[in-house]
Design a protein around this motif. Structure first.
Motif, PDB file in Angstrom:
ATOM      1  N   GLU A 175       0.827  -1.211   0.000  1.00  0.00           N
ATOM      2  CA  GLU A 175       0.000   0.000   0.000  1.00  0.00           C
ATOM      3  C   GLU A 175       0.864   1.265   0.000  1.00  0.00           C
ATOM      4  OE1 GLU A 175      -3.057   2.070   3.069  1.00  0.00           O
ATOM      5  OE2 GLU A 175      -3.447  -0.030   2.581  1.00  0.00           O
ATOM      6  N   ALA A 176       1.938   1.242   0.770  1.00  0.00           N
ATOM      7  CA  ALA A 176       2.828   2.402   0.855  1.00  0.00           C
ATOM      8  C   ALA A 176       3.937   2.360  -0.189  1.00  0.00           C
ATOM      9  CB  ALA A 176       3.442   2.477   2.254  1.00  0.00           C
ATOM     10  N   GLY A 177       4.243   1.167  -0.709  1.00  0.00           N
ATOM     11  CA  GLY A 177       5.353   1.019  -1.647  1.00  0.00           C
ATOM     12  C   GLY A 177       6.704   1.084  -0.957  1.00  0.00           C
ATOM     13  N   LEU A 178       6.705   0.701   0.318  1.00  0.00           N
ATOM     14  CA  LEU A 178       7.906   0.806   1.145  1.00  0.00           C
ATOM     15  C   LEU A 178       8.261  -0.524   1.791  1.00  0.00           C
ATOM     16  CD1 LEU A 178       6.897   4.026   3.116  1.00  0.00           C
ATOM     17  CD2 LEU A 178       8.349   3.910   1.091  1.00  0.00           C
ATOM     18  N   CYS A 179       9.547  -0.680   2.111  1.00  0.00           N
ATOM     19  CA  CYS A 179       9.947  -1.832   2.911  1.00  0.00           C
ATOM     20  C   CYS A 179       9.391  -1.615   4.316  1.00  0.00           C
ATOM     21  CB  CYS A 179      11.463  -1.978   2.931  1.00  0.00           C
ATOM     22  SG  CYS A 179      12.365  -0.688   3.820  1.00  0.00           S
ATOM     23  N   THR A 180       9.321  -2.662   5.120  1.00  0.00           N
ATOM     24  CA  THR A 180       8.740  -2.533   6.453  1.00  0.00           C
ATOM     25  C   THR A 180       9.554  -1.598   7.345  1.00  0.00           C
ATOM     26  OG1 THR A 180       9.835  -4.605   7.088  1.00  0.00           O
ATOM     27  CG2 THR A 180       7.519  -4.742   6.418  1.00  0.00           C
ATOM     28  N   ASP A 181      10.867  -1.511   7.148  1.00  0.00           N
ATOM     29  CA  ASP A 181      11.689  -0.589   7.933  1.00  0.00           C
ATOM     30  C   ASP A 181      11.306   0.858   7.648  1.00  0.00           C
ATOM     31  OD1 ASP A 181      13.030  -2.742   9.037  1.00  0.00           O
ATOM     32  OD2 ASP A 181      14.872  -2.436   7.888  1.00  0.00           O
ATOM     33  N   CYS A 182      11.175   1.213   6.379  1.00  0.00           N
ATOM     34  CA  CYS A 182      10.800   2.580   6.014  1.00  0.00           C
ATOM     35  C   CYS A 182       9.361   2.875   6.408  1.00  0.00           C
ATOM     36  CB  CYS A 182      10.999   2.824   4.520  1.00  0.00           C
ATOM     37  SG  CYS A 182      12.741   2.984   4.054  1.00  0.00           S
ATOM     38  N   VAL A 232       8.321   5.992   8.773  1.00  0.00           N
ATOM     39  CA  VAL A 232       7.360   7.009   8.344  1.00  0.00           C
ATOM     40  C   VAL A 232       6.184   7.045   9.310  1.00  0.00           C
ATOM     41  CG1 VAL A 232       5.727   7.643   6.521  1.00  0.00           C
ATOM     42  CG2 VAL A 232       8.045   6.956   5.931  1.00  0.00           C
ATOM     43  N   ASP A 233       5.675   5.880   9.681  1.00  0.00           N
ATOM     44  CA  ASP A 233       4.555   5.810  10.627  1.00  0.00           C
ATOM     45  C   ASP A 233       4.955   6.324  12.002  1.00  0.00           C
ATOM     46  OD1 ASP A 233       2.863   4.778   8.721  1.00  0.00           O
ATOM     47  OD2 ASP A 233       3.087   2.701   9.375  1.00  0.00           O
ATOM     48  N   GLY A 234       6.241   6.241  12.300  1.00  0.00           N
ATOM     49  CA  GLY A 234       6.733   6.699  13.591  1.00  0.00           C
ATOM     50  C   GLY A 234       6.930   8.200  13.670  1.00  0.00           C
ATOM     51  N   GLY A 235       6.601   8.931  12.615  1.00  0.00           N
ATOM     52  CA  GLY A 235       6.667  10.374  12.652  1.00  0.00           C
ATOM     53  C   GLY A 235       7.927  10.978  12.072  1.00  0.00           C
ATOM     54  N   GLU A 236       8.715  10.196  11.386  1.00  0.00           N
ATOM     55  CA  GLU A 236       9.917  10.741  10.759  1.00  0.00           C
ATOM     56  C   GLU A 236       9.510  11.807   9.751  1.00  0.00           C
ATOM     57  OE1 GLU A 236      12.928   8.896   7.705  1.00  0.00           O
ATOM     58  OE2 GLU A 236      13.306   8.121   9.692  1.00  0.00           O
ATOM     59  N   SER A 237      10.213  12.909   9.711  1.00  0.00           N
ATOM     60  CA  SER A 237       9.817  14.027   8.860  1.00  0.00           C
ATOM     61  C   SER A 237      10.348  13.931   7.437  1.00  0.00           C
ATOM     62  CB  SER A 237      10.295  15.347   9.487  1.00  0.00           C
ATOM     63  OG  SER A 237      11.699  15.350   9.574  1.00  0.00           O
TER      64      SER A 237
END
Length: 54
Positions: free
Chosen positions: A34-41, A45-50
């Motif tokens: 859905e996000a097109g991201l690896c689980t680390d990224c 991102v979900d953790g609030g990284e800007s």
């Protein structure tokens, strides 16, 4: 796009996707389609990284 090699997260399953943020080659288990991201990224991102992912 053809992706070859092992998942760069678990290093055991065949890589089938490439993260659009960091470029890591990852397996289905370590890819958030859905996000097109690896689980680390996705977690970063979900953790609030800007950092912008686009």
């Amino acid at each position: 796009m053809s992706v070859e090699g092992l998942c760069q997260i678990c290093e055991s399953a065949p890589a089938e996707h490439q993260c659009r943020r960091c470029g890591a080659l990852v397996c289905d288990t370590h890819y958030d389609a859905e996000a097109g991201l690896c689980t680390d990224c996705a977690a970063a991102v979900d953790g609030g990284e800007s950092d912008s992912i686009r």
